[in-house]
Design a protein around this motif. Structure first.
Motif, PDB file in Angstrom:
ATOM      1  N   TYR A  22       0.833  -1.213   0.000  1.00 54.36           N
ATOM      2  CA  TYR A  22       0.000   0.000   0.000  1.00 54.36           C
ATOM      3  C   TYR A  22       0.860   1.253   0.000  1.00 54.36           C
ATOM      4  O   TYR A  22       0.485   2.263  -0.592  1.00 54.36           O
ATOM      5  N   GLU A  23       2.018   1.232   0.650  1.00 58.43           N
ATOM      6  CA  GLU A  23       2.892   2.406   0.615  1.00 58.43           C
ATOM      7  C   GLU A  23       3.482   2.605  -0.773  1.00 58.43           C
ATOM      8  O   GLU A  23       3.592   3.731  -1.248  1.00 58.43           O
ATOM      9  N   ARG A  25       2.122   1.614  -3.635  1.00 58.03           N
ATOM     10  CA  ARG A  25       1.042   2.102  -4.509  1.00 58.03           C
ATOM     11  C   ARG A  25       0.710   3.564  -4.224  1.00 58.03           C
ATOM     12  O   ARG A  25       0.485   4.348  -5.143  1.00 58.03           O
ATOM     13  N   TYR A  26       0.708   3.954  -2.947  1.00 58.36           N
ATOM     14  CA  TYR A  26       0.431   5.343  -2.592  1.00 58.36           C
ATOM     15  C   TYR A  26       1.503   6.265  -3.166  1.00 58.36           C
ATOM     16  O   TYR A  26       1.196   7.301  -3.767  1.00 58.36           O
ATOM     17  N   ARG A  29       1.098   6.518  -6.955  1.00 58.16           N
ATOM     18  CA  ARG A  29      -0.079   7.315  -7.303  1.00 58.16           C
ATOM     19  C   ARG A  29       0.151   8.796  -6.992  1.00 58.16           C
ATOM     20  O   ARG A  29      -0.217   9.672  -7.772  1.00 58.16           O
ATOM     21  N   LYS A  30       0.775   9.084  -5.869  1.00 58.88           N
ATOM     22  CA  LYS A  30       1.050  10.464  -5.446  1.00 58.88           C
ATOM     23  C   LYS A  30       1.870  11.215  -6.496  1.00 58.88           C
ATOM     24  O   LYS A  30       1.644  12.400  -6.737  1.00 58.88           O
ATOM     25  N   THR A  35       3.843   1.494 -10.503  1.00 59.27           N
ATOM     26  CA  THR A  35       4.457   0.847  -9.346  1.00 59.27           C
ATOM     27  C   THR A  35       5.863   0.356  -9.683  1.00 59.27           C
ATOM     28  O   THR A  35       6.748   0.379  -8.831  1.00 59.27           O
TER      29      THR A  35
END
Length: 68
Positions: A22-23, A25-26, A29-30, A35
């Protein structure tokens, strides 16, 4: 690297966990990255959040054709 929730302070907060999905992917995305691009940056730069954010901004600019 999984995040150790018992660690507190600036050192723990300044590190990005490259093995935490999740980090990753975040972060991707940010900054508008894939990825794979985000993982490549983490492997190349290390897990310092400030350096990663700076490198991601530079990569994004180079991909969009805007001057750095």
């Amino acid at each position: 690297m999984s995040e150790d929730t018992t660690r507190r302070g600036t050192i723990a907060q300044a590190q990005a966990a490259d093995g935490t999905g999740y980090e990753l992917r975040y972060f991707a995305r940010k900054h508008g990255l894939t990825t794979a691009q985000a993982m490549a940056l983490i492997r190349r730069i290390g897990n310092d959040r400030a350096k990663l954010n700076e490198a991601a901004v530079q990569l994004r600019r180079s991909l969009s054709g805007r001057p750095a």
